[in-house]
Every structure is written in C-alpha cells, then in structure tokens.
Design a protein around this motif. Sequence first.
Motif, PDB file in Angstrom:
ATOM      1  N   VAL A  12       1.295  -5.274  -1.461  1.00  0.00           N
ATOM      2  CA  VAL A  12       0.116  -4.507  -1.061  1.00  0.00           C
ATOM      3  C   VAL A  12      -0.898  -4.522  -2.194  1.00  0.00           C
ATOM      4  O   VAL A  12      -0.621  -4.031  -3.289  1.00  0.00           O
ATOM      5  N   ASN A  13      -2.055  -5.115  -1.922  1.00  0.00           N
ATOM      6  CA  ASN A  13      -3.127  -5.204  -2.908  1.00  0.00           C
ATOM      7  C   ASN A  13      -4.263  -4.229  -2.631  1.00  0.00           C
ATOM      8  O   ASN A  13      -5.070  -3.948  -3.495  1.00  0.00           O
ATOM      9  N   TYR A  14      -4.332  -3.753  -1.397  1.00  0.00           N
ATOM     10  CA  TYR A  14      -5.393  -2.824  -1.001  1.00  0.00           C
ATOM     11  C   TYR A  14      -4.780  -1.440  -0.841  1.00  0.00           C
ATOM     12  O   TYR A  14      -3.777  -1.284  -0.161  1.00  0.00           O
ATOM     13  N   HIS A  15      -5.385  -0.471  -1.479  1.00  0.00           N
ATOM     14  CA  HIS A  15      -4.861   0.898  -1.391  1.00  0.00           C
ATOM     15  C   HIS A  15      -5.927   1.822  -0.832  1.00  0.00           C
ATOM     16  O   HIS A  15      -7.114   1.662  -1.092  1.00  0.00           O
ATOM     17  N   ALA A  16      -5.480   2.808  -0.048  1.00  0.00           N
ATOM     18  CA  ALA A  16      -6.390   3.722   0.631  1.00  0.00           C
ATOM     19  C   ALA A  16      -7.126   4.620  -0.351  1.00  0.00           C
ATOM     20  O   ALA A  16      -8.283   4.928  -0.178  1.00  0.00           O
ATOM     21  N   ILE A  37       5.466  -4.307   1.896  1.00  0.00           N
ATOM     22  CA  ILE A  37       5.787  -3.887   3.253  1.00  0.00           C
ATOM     23  C   ILE A  37       6.235  -5.084   4.080  1.00  0.00           C
ATOM     24  O   ILE A  37       5.843  -6.215   3.810  1.00  0.00           O
ATOM     25  N   SER A  38       7.083  -4.818   5.070  1.00  0.00           N
ATOM     26  CA  SER A  38       7.498  -5.824   6.052  1.00  0.00           C
ATOM     27  C   SER A  38       7.612  -5.118   7.393  1.00  0.00           C
ATOM     28  O   SER A  38       7.426  -3.895   7.482  1.00  0.00           O
ATOM     29  N   SER A  39       7.962  -5.848   8.419  1.00  0.00           N
ATOM     30  CA  SER A  39       8.160  -5.228   9.730  1.00  0.00           C
ATOM     31  C   SER A  39       9.345  -4.271   9.715  1.00  0.00           C
ATOM     32  O   SER A  39       9.429  -3.365  10.533  1.00  0.00           O
ATOM     33  N   GLY A  40      10.273  -4.479   8.787  1.00  0.00           N
ATOM     34  CA  GLY A  40      11.484  -3.673   8.767  1.00  0.00           C
ATOM     35  C   GLY A  40      11.530  -2.564   7.748  1.00  0.00           C
ATOM     36  O   GLY A  40      12.404  -1.702   7.799  1.00  0.00           O
ATOM     37  N   GLY A  41      10.585  -2.550   6.798  1.00  0.00           N
ATOM     38  CA  GLY A  41      10.636  -1.516   5.777  1.00  0.00           C
ATOM     39  C   GLY A  41       9.541  -1.666   4.742  1.00  0.00           C
ATOM     40  O   GLY A  41       8.638  -2.477   4.884  1.00  0.00           O
ATOM     41  N   TYR A  66      -5.010   5.141   5.255  1.00  0.00           N
ATOM     42  CA  TYR A  66      -5.803   3.949   5.523  1.00  0.00           C
ATOM     43  C   TYR A  66      -6.703   4.173   6.741  1.00  0.00           C
ATOM     44  O   TYR A  66      -6.442   5.059   7.561  1.00  0.00           O
ATOM     45  N   GLU A  67      -7.744   3.328   6.875  1.00  0.00           N
ATOM     46  CA  GLU A  67      -8.622   3.414   8.054  1.00  0.00           C
ATOM     47  C   GLU A  67      -7.832   3.240   9.341  1.00  0.00           C
ATOM     48  O   GLU A  67      -8.086   3.905  10.330  1.00  0.00           O
ATOM     49  N   GLN A  68      -6.903   2.298   9.348  1.00  0.00           N
ATOM     50  CA  GLN A  68      -6.019   2.064  10.486  1.00  0.00           C
ATOM     51  C   GLN A  68      -4.649   2.626  10.124  1.00  0.00           C
ATOM     52  O   GLN A  68      -3.911   1.990   9.395  1.00  0.00           O
ATOM     53  N   PRO A  69      -4.300   3.800  10.608  1.00  0.00           N
ATOM     54  CA  PRO A  69      -3.030   4.430  10.205  1.00  0.00           C
ATOM     55  C   PRO A  69      -1.819   3.829  10.926  1.00  0.00           C
ATOM     56  O   PRO A  69      -1.224   4.435  11.789  1.00  0.00           O
ATOM     57  N   TYR A  70      -1.470   2.589  10.561  1.00  0.00           N
ATOM     58  CA  TYR A  70      -0.346   1.885  11.186  1.00  0.00           C
ATOM     59  C   TYR A  70       0.983   2.628  11.024  1.00  0.00           C
ATOM     60  O   TYR A  70       1.859   2.530  11.853  1.00  0.00           O
ATOM     61  N   LEU A 101      -1.418  -5.976  10.237  1.00  0.00           N
ATOM     62  CA  LEU A 101      -1.233  -5.111   9.079  1.00  0.00           C
ATOM     63  C   LEU A 101      -0.937  -5.923   7.829  1.00  0.00           C
ATOM     64  O   LEU A 101      -1.290  -5.508   6.734  1.00  0.00           O
ATOM     65  N   TYR A 102      -0.328  -7.097   7.962  1.00  0.00           N
ATOM     66  CA  TYR A 102      -0.088  -7.923   6.783  1.00  0.00           C
ATOM     67  C   TYR A 102      -1.403  -8.330   6.137  1.00  0.00           C
ATOM     68  O   TYR A 102      -1.562  -8.245   4.924  1.00  0.00           O
ATOM     69  N   ASP A 103      -2.346  -8.760   6.958  1.00  0.00           N
ATOM     70  CA  ASP A 103      -3.666  -9.122   6.425  1.00  0.00           C
ATOM     71  C   ASP A 103      -4.346  -7.890   5.866  1.00  0.00           C
ATOM     72  O   ASP A 103      -4.997  -7.935   4.826  1.00  0.00           O
ATOM     73  N   TYR A 104      -4.199  -6.792   6.561  1.00  0.00           N
ATOM     74  CA  TYR A 104      -4.845  -5.548   6.169  1.00  0.00           C
ATOM     75  C   TYR A 104      -4.354  -5.058   4.807  1.00  0.00           C
ATOM     76  O   TYR A 104      -5.135  -4.748   3.919  1.00  0.00           O
TER      77      TYR A 104
END
Length: 109
Positions: A12-16, A37-41, A66-70, A101-104
């Motif tokens: 993760v390079n971008y932080h809220a 982060i991954s799909s599993g954890g 984050y703007e998009q609260p995944y 979310l990976y791109d995000y």
Amino acid sequence: MEERRRYDRVGVNYHANNYDCTVEIDGMYYSARLVDISSGGARLKLSDAPAYDTYGMYGKIKDDYYEQPYLQGVYYTVAWHNDYEMGISFTEPLSKKTDALYDYYSASA
C-alpha cells in the motif's frame, strides 16, 4: 520457507490520512495503517498495540478513511501479532469485483 498465501499481496503506497482505518479487537478500537493487502487478508501497523496476544481473535474493520471504503464492515481473524503490526485473514475473501482496490491502494500518493 515455502509461501503459503493463496492470494497475491499488494504493497500500500497510498494512505487515507495518518491512519487508514479503525479496527476492533476484543471490544477495543485501534487506529491502523495498511501495509499490504490481498483478497484474503492484510498486514496492518497499529497506532497502539494491545498488551495481550490477539492471535486467533475475531475483529471487524470499523471505519475505513479512504474515499472508497472497500474494507468498512469486513470481519477478520488475527493470523499473527508482533509488537505494533498484525496480519489479518478476512473471514470471507474480498470479492473479485474489487480488483480495482489493488490499483487504488497501490497508487502513488
């Protein structure tokens, strides 16, 4: 050592903000920053570490800044805990439709 993860992790390079989310563990709330982060954890860096071993405890991501609260409302189990970092395993893998979310999360700030 053999890699046991089922999902590819993204750093993760971008932080809220200073902290990315609030996590709940055993009724206590902690500010946390996503490390990867991954799909599993995910791996989180906590602002304040619990004074006891949290391995195997269940928790919930309470707030996602984050703007998009995944991740808001996602349940997890603590897979490991070491000082101010912990690894969490999501109770249900994140949906494939959240590949964005990976791109995000990996975008440069």
